[in-house]
Design a protein around this motif. Sequence first.
Motif: not given
Length: 321
Positions: A129-144, A211-219
């Motif tokens: 899952d792609r999740v928002l950095s601070d809220k762990k909100k699922v934005l989309s899923t990587v499922r090739p 697993s989940s990886y975060r997007v929008g992480v500052k820095g």
Amino acid sequence: MTTTPLVSIVCTSYNHGDYLADAIDSFLMQETTFDVEILIYDDASTDHSPHVIKQYENKYPSLINPIYQTHNQYSKGVRVELFNHNRAKGKYIAVCEGDDYWTDPYKLQKQVDYMEAHPSCSMTVHAADRVLSDKKKVLSTVRPAHGNAVFSMERVIEGDGDLIATNSMVYSKEKIAVLAPFYLNAVVGDYPLVILAALHGTVDYLDDNMSSYRVGVKGSWTERELATSTKRINHYHHMEEMFDEINEYTHFMYNDALTKAKNRYQFLRLLDQGKFKEIKQGDHRKIYLELSMKKRIVLEMKRYFPTITNTLRKVKWKMIR
């Protein structure tokens, strides 16, 4: 008696202090029938990352083995992933950055069982899952793929870095013992690593979200390296050079796929340079025509109304956050 771990979990961190506990806890929750080691590399973080790592190191001294840099090596052009890769004792190496985390306690067991049963496999990956950095909100899923699959070299190359979530990778250190020059010279690490794995075995996808990886992480790397048009254009140039290097390394065996991938980055570079006529000509025209109607409309808006388009993009991101 000291036992040799079957799996080395490698984690690279830079200013991930707010997220590291999630990553390390997800390593510690793994249920396995084999031994593991946790190798954490901190590249001279300026936040509280070293403190977080030290707390875990003190609690699990026989399991967690960190490196604390006092000077940032990435800024010096050092391939920081090598610090963990070179010291890993495991037959297999599992990858997870310090701002990402695993979600399935049997992730490692599933992947290692598969690789032990399929000796030709050099790397296993899975959905994430792609999740928002601070809220762990699922934005989309990587499922090739829907169902387990073996990715061809062409699929790996043309899939770009978006095909596979980095924190889903488990690879055979024996099969990828020698890191090719194109990997060592690349400006990214995960994409050329998958290509390298495909050259030395099969890259197998397990259709299991673990697993989940975060997007929008500052820095984050994306924020640091792709924040401005100048940086993006420079990045695209480096990627084009990487494809040329891979082409020579493989004796042009995958020339069609690599040329297509290179053209895609040329397209992005021309787009960032505002060369809208050029993206509709020659080899780039096919890429343009393959875009959805929505994306083409966005491109035309960017061409004629760049200020409005940029404002809308910023508003959209604020709404997501």
